[in-house]
Design a protein around this motif. Structure first.
Motif, PDB file in Angstrom:
ATOM      1  N   PHE A  31      -0.853   6.196  -5.353  1.00  0.00           N
ATOM      2  CA  PHE A  31      -1.071   4.779  -5.658  1.00  0.00           C
ATOM      3  C   PHE A  31       0.260   4.056  -5.796  1.00  0.00           C
ATOM      4  N   LEU A  32       1.245   4.721  -6.399  1.00  0.00           N
ATOM      5  CA  LEU A  32       2.568   4.102  -6.522  1.00  0.00           C
ATOM      6  C   LEU A  32       3.395   4.322  -5.269  1.00  0.00           C
ATOM      7  N   GLY A  33       3.218   5.486  -4.649  1.00  0.00           N
ATOM      8  CA  GLY A  33       4.133   5.857  -3.579  1.00  0.00           C
ATOM      9  C   GLY A  33       3.780   5.293  -2.218  1.00  0.00           C
ATOM     10  N   VAL A  34       2.492   5.221  -1.892  1.00  0.00           N
ATOM     11  CA  VAL A  34       2.093   4.882  -0.530  1.00  0.00           C
ATOM     12  C   VAL A  34       1.508   3.471  -0.465  1.00  0.00           C
ATOM     13  N   SER A  35       1.753   2.653  -1.490  1.00  0.00           N
ATOM     14  CA  SER A  35       1.117   1.335  -1.477  1.00  0.00           C
ATOM     15  C   SER A  35       2.096   0.242  -1.038  1.00  0.00           C
ATOM     16  N   ARG A  36       3.028   0.585  -0.135  1.00  0.00           N
ATOM     17  CA  ARG A  36       3.958  -0.465   0.270  1.00  0.00           C
ATOM     18  C   ARG A  36       3.392  -1.330   1.379  1.00  0.00           C
ATOM     19  N   ARG A  37       2.593  -0.702   2.284  1.00  0.00           N
ATOM     20  CA  ARG A  37       2.025  -1.495   3.376  1.00  0.00           C
ATOM     21  C   ARG A  37       0.527  -1.251   3.474  1.00  0.00           C
ATOM     22  N   VAL A  38      -0.201  -2.312   3.828  1.00  0.00           N
ATOM     23  CA  VAL A  38      -1.649  -2.232   3.770  1.00  0.00           C
ATOM     24  C   VAL A  38      -2.198  -1.165   4.716  1.00  0.00           C
ATOM     25  N   ASP A  39      -1.638  -1.084   5.944  1.00  0.00           N
ATOM     26  CA  ASP A  39      -2.222  -0.137   6.898  1.00  0.00           C
ATOM     27  C   ASP A  39      -2.025   1.306   6.447  1.00  0.00           C
ATOM     28  N   MET A  40      -0.835   1.586   5.886  1.00  0.00           N
ATOM     29  CA  MET A  40      -0.608   2.939   5.399  1.00  0.00           C
ATOM     30  C   MET A  40      -1.495   3.249   4.206  1.00  0.00           C
ATOM     31  N   ILE A 180      -6.055   1.038  -3.842  1.00  0.00           N
ATOM     32  CA  ILE A 180      -4.736   1.190  -3.213  1.00  0.00           C
ATOM     33  C   ILE A 180      -4.518   0.069  -2.194  1.00  0.00           C
ATOM     34  N   VAL A 181      -5.595  -0.395  -1.526  1.00  0.00           N
ATOM     35  CA  VAL A 181      -5.420  -1.474  -0.556  1.00  0.00           C
ATOM     36  C   VAL A 181      -5.126  -2.797  -1.266  1.00  0.00           C
ATOM     37  N   ILE A 182      -5.826  -3.062  -2.366  1.00  0.00           N
ATOM     38  CA  ILE A 182      -5.519  -4.282  -3.128  1.00  0.00           C
ATOM     39  C   ILE A 182      -4.058  -4.252  -3.566  1.00  0.00           C
ATOM     40  N   MET A 183      -3.648  -3.076  -4.080  1.00  0.00           N
ATOM     41  CA  MET A 183      -2.277  -2.929  -4.565  1.00  0.00           C
ATOM     42  C   MET A 183      -1.278  -3.174  -3.433  1.00  0.00           C
ATOM     43  N   ALA A 184      -1.571  -2.611  -2.250  1.00  0.00           N
ATOM     44  CA  ALA A 184      -0.646  -2.768  -1.131  1.00  0.00           C
ATOM     45  C   ALA A 184      -0.556  -4.235  -0.727  1.00  0.00           C
ATOM     46  N   GLY A 185      -1.703  -4.936  -0.740  1.00  0.00           N
ATOM     47  CA  GLY A 185      -1.682  -6.364  -0.413  1.00  0.00           C
ATOM     48  C   GLY A 185      -0.797  -7.131  -1.367  1.00  0.00           C
ATOM     49  N   ILE A 186      -0.939  -6.824  -2.660  1.00  0.00           N
ATOM     50  CA  ILE A 186      -0.119  -7.533  -3.646  1.00  0.00           C
ATOM     51  C   ILE A 186       1.350  -7.185  -3.445  1.00  0.00           C
ATOM     52  N   GLU A 188       2.892  -6.330  -0.725  1.00  0.00           N
ATOM     53  CA  GLU A 188       3.476  -6.998   0.442  1.00  0.00           C
ATOM     54  C   GLU A 188       3.933  -8.405   0.073  1.00  0.00           C
ATOM     55  N   ASP A 189       3.134  -9.074  -0.763  1.00  0.00           N
ATOM     56  CA  ASP A 189       3.537 -10.409  -1.196  1.00  0.00           C
ATOM     57  C   ASP A 189       4.687 -10.353  -2.183  1.00  0.00           C
ATOM     58  N   LEU A 190       4.726  -9.283  -2.965  1.00  0.00           N
ATOM     59  CA  LEU A 190       5.789  -9.163  -3.970  1.00  0.00           C
ATOM     60  C   LEU A 190       7.166  -9.092  -3.320  1.00  0.00           C
TER      61      LEU A 190
END
Lengths: 253, 212
Positions: A31-40, A180-186, A188-190
């Motif tokens: 959740f912390l490591g792989v949530s940098r991009r939505v597709d991943m 994890i997808v919600i997190m990645a979306g946020i 990306e904006d961060l």
């Protein structure tokens, strides 16, 4: 009907109300490591959901037929109807998980090489994803209930069949994917935000996760209301609350 | 043989702050967030992790010459699972209430990344002494991290510390949210930021080297 309402409750509860990540804190590492991009993040979520389902199927079979106190296969082999192998639970589960990850890896490498390439190192890492072991443990808790010898007591409720176990596993995986997808979306904006230096990276991610958990806490009442709405034993309450219920709204005792 | 890693004492000290498992390596997040609602649970968890880590490190270190590269992780995990079963049974026998409270998080020690990471980084390369010191140092670091989070959460969330009332209900409205899941994320986020901020002026990089 009884079974369907139980399954709906388990699914909603595992996916949204008691979200694996935001309520039970399992699977925090990816959740912390792989949530940098939505597709991943989505790929990781799918991989976890898939492995969780395979592992849940195998661990349910192991628990029901081999491990639980008085399991048929063990009793037949040892000739002792009280045979109890539940002390081996954890070792068997971790073995099952490691093998199913290995299986998924080989299958993907053979049949879907591009997908395999895109998962890369994440696939073996799923072995040590707490979410999968957690799902197995939940299933164990509910399967060995009948004999009352769960490793840590065991909560109320009836014994789970294979359907309930699979629903828990898939819904849990879906819940993980949602989180994890919600997190990645946020996140990306961060990237475009001015985050204070000490908080960059994991710090701000955890804070955002806290706010997300706060938001998911809003679902906490849904559980009991849904139960009231679809529970067959409670006709007056059920008829009163059916309008707002999107799923099995018809109580037929 | 291949004793090329840091010396035992260095391993021990590294675990406490410079390579703190929670704040520096960001490993073992599940128990860190889940059992820090109060100090008692956090300390029981630390003790269980310490027991498992020391035993697993010692076993791994003594069989390190027999390990095959591709089966390495499986061997680590099975070793850890054995000791976790022991810890779980002991807790259930002597501290039944605590064992119920910790629930699935005791078996989840099996997939705690800290222990696997220490087996991989230290125990499978160095001798018994270094492995033992490493395990003790890392688990003390883990215990300190858990204690810091649990202190904040229990004092703010329940007004108590180890069950002793510190903030009286009469003038302190307890922040119930701190003992609930969101409080865990927010506390750890701020503490992590605080640790990073404290170590910045000394020129250390706030490295999240363990993030996978």
């Amino acid at each position: 009907m009884e079974l369907v309402s139980q399954l709906v409750l388990i699914a909603v509860s595992a996916a949204i109300i008691n979200n694996f990540v935001l309520h039970y804190f399992v699977g925090i590492c990816p959740f912390l490591g792989v949530s940098r991009r939505v597709d991943m993040a989505f790929g990781m979520g799918c991989a976890v959901t898939f492995v969780i389902s395979v592992a849940a199927l195998l661990s349910w079979l192991c628990t029901e037929y081999i491990l639980r106190p008085g399991a048929p296969l063990t009793s037949w082999l040892t000739g002792n109807p009280e045979a109890d192998l539940s002390i081996l639970n954890y070792i068997v589960y971790i073995f099952v998980i490691a093998s199913s990850v290995q299986l998924v890896e080989m299958y993907l490498r053979k049949f879907f090489p591009p997908l395999y390439k895109s998962f890369g190192v994440f696939l073996p890492l799923i072995t040590t994803n707490c979410a999968i072991l957690f799902a197995c443990l939940e299933i164990m808790k509910h399967v060995s209930i009948g004999a009352g010898a769960g490793a840590w007591g065991g909560g109320g409720g009836e014994k789970w069949g294979l359907a309930a176990a699979m629903v828990l596993a898939i819904a849990g995986g879906v819940g993980f994917t949602i989180a994890i997808v919600i997190m990645a979306g946020i996140r990306e904006d961060l990237d475009h935000c001015d985050v204070p230096k000490p908080l960059q990276g994991a710090g701000i991610t955890l804070l955002v996760a806290g706010i997300l958990a706060l938001a998911f806490m809003g679902f906490s009442g849904v559980d009991s209301n849904l139960k009231k709405a679809i529970s067959p034993q409670d006709p007056p309450a059920a008829t009163a609350t059916t309008p707002g219920d999107p799923t099995e709204g018809d109580p037929s005792p | 043989m291949a004793n090329d890693g840091p010396a035992p004492l260095e391993r021990f000290l590294n675990g406490i702050l410079p390579e703190n498992p929670v704040y520096r390596q960001l490993l073992g997040m599940c128990p860190t967030l889940a059992v820090t609602g109060n100090m008692k649970a956090a300390m029981t968890m630390s003790a269980a992790v310490m027991f498992v880590m020391i035993c697993a490190n010692l076993i791994t270190s003594s069989i390190r010459h027999l390990l095959k590269p591709h089966l390495r992780i499986l061997v680590f995990v099975l070793t850890i699972a054995t000791f976790v079963t022991i810890a779980d049974r002991v807790l259930a026998a002597y501290l039944y209430q605590m064992s119920k409270e910790l629930g699935p998080y005791i078996p989840l020690i099996i997939v705690n990344c800290i222990i696997i990471c220490r087996c991989e980084v230290c125990a499978s390369r160095q001798g018994l002494g270094a492995a033992a010191f490493d395990a003790v140092g890392q688990s003390i670091g883990f215990a300190l991290a858990l204690a810091s989070i649990a202190t904040v959460r229990e004092i703010l969330g329940a007004g108590t510390w180890f069950g002793i009332t510190l903030l009286s209900e009469s003038w302190w409205p307890v922040w119930g949210i701190m003992v609930l899941p969101p409080g865990a994320f927010i506390t750890l986020g701020f503490l992590l930021g605080g640790v990073n901020w404290l170590s910045m002026p000394r020129g250390k990089k706030s490295a999240g080297c363990g993030v996978r």
